[in-house]
Design a protein around this motif. Structure first.
Motif, mmCIF file in Angstrom:
data_model
loop_
_atom_site.group_PDB
_atom_site.id
_atom_site.type_symbol
_atom_site.label_atom_id
_atom_site.label_comp_id
_atom_site.label_asym_id
_atom_site.label_seq_id
_atom_site.Cartn_x
_atom_site.Cartn_y
_atom_site.Cartn_z
ATOM 1 N N MET A 1 11.148 -10.157 24.860
ATOM 2 C CA MET A 1 11.008 -8.698 24.865
ATOM 3 C C MET A 1 10.511 -8.216 23.502
ATOM 4 O O MET A 1 10.909 -8.751 22.468
ATOM 5 N N THR A 2 9.656 -7.219 23.497
ATOM 6 C CA THR A 2 9.079 -6.688 22.263
ATOM 7 C C THR A 2 9.439 -5.223 22.112
ATOM 8 O O THR A 2 9.305 -4.448 23.052
ATOM 9 N N LEU A 3 9.913 -4.846 20.928
ATOM 10 C CA LEU A 3 10.195 -3.444 20.641
ATOM 11 C C LEU A 3 8.956 -2.758 20.068
ATOM 12 O O LEU A 3 8.564 -1.678 20.515
ATOM 13 N N LEU A 4 8.327 -3.404 19.073
ATOM 14 C CA LEU A 4 7.135 -2.854 18.428
ATOM 15 C C LEU A 4 6.018 -3.879 18.475
ATOM 16 O O LEU A 4 6.218 -5.041 18.124
ATOM 17 N N SER A 5 4.835 -3.441 18.894
ATOM 18 C CA SER A 5 3.666 -4.313 18.925
ATOM 19 C C SER A 5 2.529 -3.642 18.170
ATOM 20 O O SER A 5 2.192 -2.488 18.440
ATOM 21 N N VAL A 6 1.955 -4.357 17.224
ATOM 22 C CA VAL A 6 0.830 -3.864 16.426
ATOM 23 C C VAL A 6 -0.370 -4.741 16.743
ATOM 24 O O VAL A 6 -0.300 -5.965 16.605
ATOM 25 N N GLU A 7 -1.462 -4.128 17.173
ATOM 26 C CA GLU A 7 -2.618 -4.877 17.657
ATOM 27 C C GLU A 7 -3.887 -4.473 16.908
ATOM 28 O O GLU A 7 -4.359 -3.342 17.034
ATOM 29 N N ASN A 8 -4.394 -5.395 16.101
ATOM 30 C CA ASN A 8 -5.674 -5.238 15.399
ATOM 31 C C ASN A 8 -5.772 -3.873 14.709
ATOM 32 O O ASN A 8 -6.746 -3.134 14.883
ATOM 33 N N LEU A 9 -4.777 -3.553 13.911
ATOM 34 C CA LEU A 9 -4.670 -2.236 13.290
ATOM 35 C C LEU A 9 -5.540 -2.128 12.040
ATOM 36 O O LEU A 9 -5.546 -3.024 11.192
ATOM 37 N N HIS A 10 -6.272 -1.015 11.954
ATOM 38 C CA HIS A 10 -7.104 -0.710 10.796
ATOM 39 C C HIS A 10 -6.746 0.680 10.292
ATOM 40 O O HIS A 10 -6.562 1.610 11.087
ATOM 41 N N ALA A 11 -6.688 0.825 8.974
ATOM 42 C CA ALA A 11 -6.441 2.146 8.381
ATOM 43 C C ALA A 11 -6.959 2.133 6.957
ATOM 44 O O ALA A 11 -6.980 1.093 6.285
ATOM 45 N N GLY A 12 -7.399 3.303 6.494
ATOM 46 C CA GLY A 12 -7.919 3.382 5.132
ATOM 47 C C GLY A 12 -8.031 4.808 4.666
ATOM 48 O O GLY A 12 -7.560 5.745 5.321
ATOM 49 N N TYR A 13 -8.646 4.966 3.510
ATOM 50 C CA TYR A 13 -8.795 6.273 2.881
ATOM 51 C C TYR A 13 -10.214 6.407 2.325
ATOM 52 O O TYR A 13 -10.863 5.412 2.000
ATOM 53 N N GLU A 14 -10.650 7.638 2.195
ATOM 54 C CA GLU A 14 -11.892 7.921 1.478
ATOM 55 C C GLU A 14 -11.566 8.072 -0.002
ATOM 56 O O GLU A 14 -10.668 8.831 -0.373
ATOM 57 N N ALA A 15 -12.265 7.341 -0.840
ATOM 58 C CA ALA A 15 -12.030 7.421 -2.278
ATOM 59 C C ALA A 15 -13.361 7.281 -3.002
ATOM 60 O O ALA A 15 -14.029 6.245 -2.894
ATOM 61 N N GLY A 16 -13.747 8.319 -3.729
ATOM 62 C CA GLY A 16 -15.004 8.278 -4.472
ATOM 63 C C GLY A 16 -16.211 8.102 -3.592
ATOM 64 O O GLY A 16 -17.182 7.444 -3.989
ATOM 65 N N GLY A 17 -16.141 8.644 -2.371
ATOM 66 C CA GLY A 17 -17.256 8.529 -1.449
ATOM 67 C C GLY A 17 -17.347 7.197 -0.743
ATOM 68 O O GLY A 17 -18.292 6.950 0.009
ATOM 69 N N ARG A 18 -16.364 6.315 -0.961
ATOM 70 C CA ARG A 18 -16.363 5.007 -0.320
ATOM 71 C C ARG A 18 -15.082 4.838 0.479
ATOM 72 O O ARG A 18 -14.060 5.459 0.186
ATOM 73 N N GLN A 19 -15.121 3.986 1.484
ATOM 74 C CA GLN A 19 -13.977 3.744 2.336
ATOM 75 C C GLN A 19 -13.103 2.650 1.737
ATOM 76 O O GLN A 19 -13.568 1.552 1.429
ATOM 77 N N LEU A 20 -11.840 2.959 1.564
ATOM 78 C CA LEU A 20 -10.879 1.987 1.076
ATOM 79 C C LEU A 20 -10.145 1.407 2.274
ATOM 80 O O LEU A 20 -9.458 2.128 2.999
ATOM 81 N N ARG A 21 -10.311 0.117 2.507
ATOM 82 C CA ARG A 21 -9.717 -0.535 3.678
ATOM 83 C C ARG A 21 -8.331 -1.067 3.317
ATOM 84 O O ARG A 21 -8.167 -2.211 2.888
#
Length: 316
Positions: A1-21
């Motif tokens: 049984m699984t309570l939390l499943s994270v699948e191929n998660l991506h997140a980032g921020y814009e910093a100085g006009g560039r994407q921070l991964r």
């Protein structure tokens, strides 16, 4: 049984006009009653991942599923209900508590937000939460600055648990505390897990703390999971050179040998190296490491590793 499943998660921020991964293709799961440790250097994306799991930061891609609910699709009441079931204990036990509020106001606040109980019930719940974490009821009328660092972290834990969550994300919860106080807080978290049936995602840069506390360990480097497995497998047979370096950095009484320190600094998430992102600092790097990004794959004993030089689970 699984309570939390994270699948191929991506997140980032814009910093100085560039994407921070900050989080770049992370997948893992947490079972009911399980503690998963997440380790890595500062700046590798651990705290961003925690914020995405609680929807404090929206993901760029991927899925977070909690008990069958896709967290990214939740809005309004359902999102509020999810946050009642998933709480966080923060790194800084002073900055995370409102200095202008009494302990009673801090603890009753979550109950008021979620409409739980009346005035008398909330006051009693706040007092009971204090006693659960080893603080007297008399502390209800005091302010955060009147407590020691360890006591303030107990207040943070009481606030997280007062809503009876099922998942608690602990973001470096003992790193700001003295060693003796760290042990007390870890023992408290272990007791709360046993008594309340909690699941934890325990974030730390300190492998010695994770070894004490976690059932399973994820090693994160520059937004990616580079090794995963049970704590026993990870500590008895680390497969990734980065995991080995982290382990060798932990002081061990009676051990004379010391690994060479990691080469250079953690690269910026705005400028991720080609191929294996660890290769500029890796003593095992070969040309393939600069060209091909290794996938996380199974390598025996339930472990997973992302390294070109660990095909059979053994580093030479």
């Amino acid at each position: 049984m699984t309570l939390l499943s994270v699948e191929n998660l991506h997140a980032g921020y814009e910093a100085g006009g560039r994407q921070l991964r900050a989080v770049d293709g992370v997948s893992f799961s947490i079972a009911p009653g399980e503690t998963v440790g997440l380790v890595g250097e500062s700046g590798c994306g651990k705290s961003t991942l925690a914020k995405v799991l609680l929807r404090l930061v929206d993901p760029a891609a991927g899925r977070v599923v909690f008990d069958g609910m896709e967290v990214g699709a939740l809005k309004g009441g359902p999102l509020k209900a999810y946050r009642r079931q998933a709480q966080m204990v923060f790194q800084d036990p002073f900055a995370s508590l409102n200095p202008r509020h009494t302990v009673a106001e801090i603890l009753k606040g979550p109950l008021e937000v979620h409409g739980i109980g009346g005035r008398a019930e909330r006051a009693e719940a706040a007092a009971a939460a204090l006693e659960r974490v080893g603080l007297p009821r008399e502390a209800l009328s005091r302010y955060p600055h009147e407590f020691s660092g360890g006591q303030r972290q107990r207040l943070g834990i009481a606030r997280a648990l007062i809503l009876a969550p099922r998942l608690v994300i602990c973001d470096e919860p003992v790193s700001a505390l003295d060693l003796s106080i760290q042990a007390q807080i870890l023992n408290l978290l272990s007791r709360m897990k046993a008594e309340l049936g909690l699941s934890y995602l325990f974030i730390s840069h300190d492998l010695s703390v994770v070894r004490y506390f976690a059932d399973r360990v994820l090693v994160m480097y520059l937004g990616r999971i580079v090794e995963a497995g049970s704590w026993r497998a990870i500590f008895s047979r680390p497969l990734h050179p980065y995991t080995r370096a982290l382990m060798e950095a932990v002081p061990t009484p009676g051990r004379r040998r010391h690994a060479a320190p990691l080469l250079g600094d953690l690269p910026s998430a705005r400028n991720v190296p080609s191929g294996c992102r660890f290769h500029p600092r890796c003593p095992l790097a070969t040309p393939i490491c600069t060209e091909a990004d290794p996938a996380l794959r199974f390598a025996g004993a339930g472990q997973q590793v992302a390294c070109h030089h660990a095909p059979d689970g053994v580093l030479q």
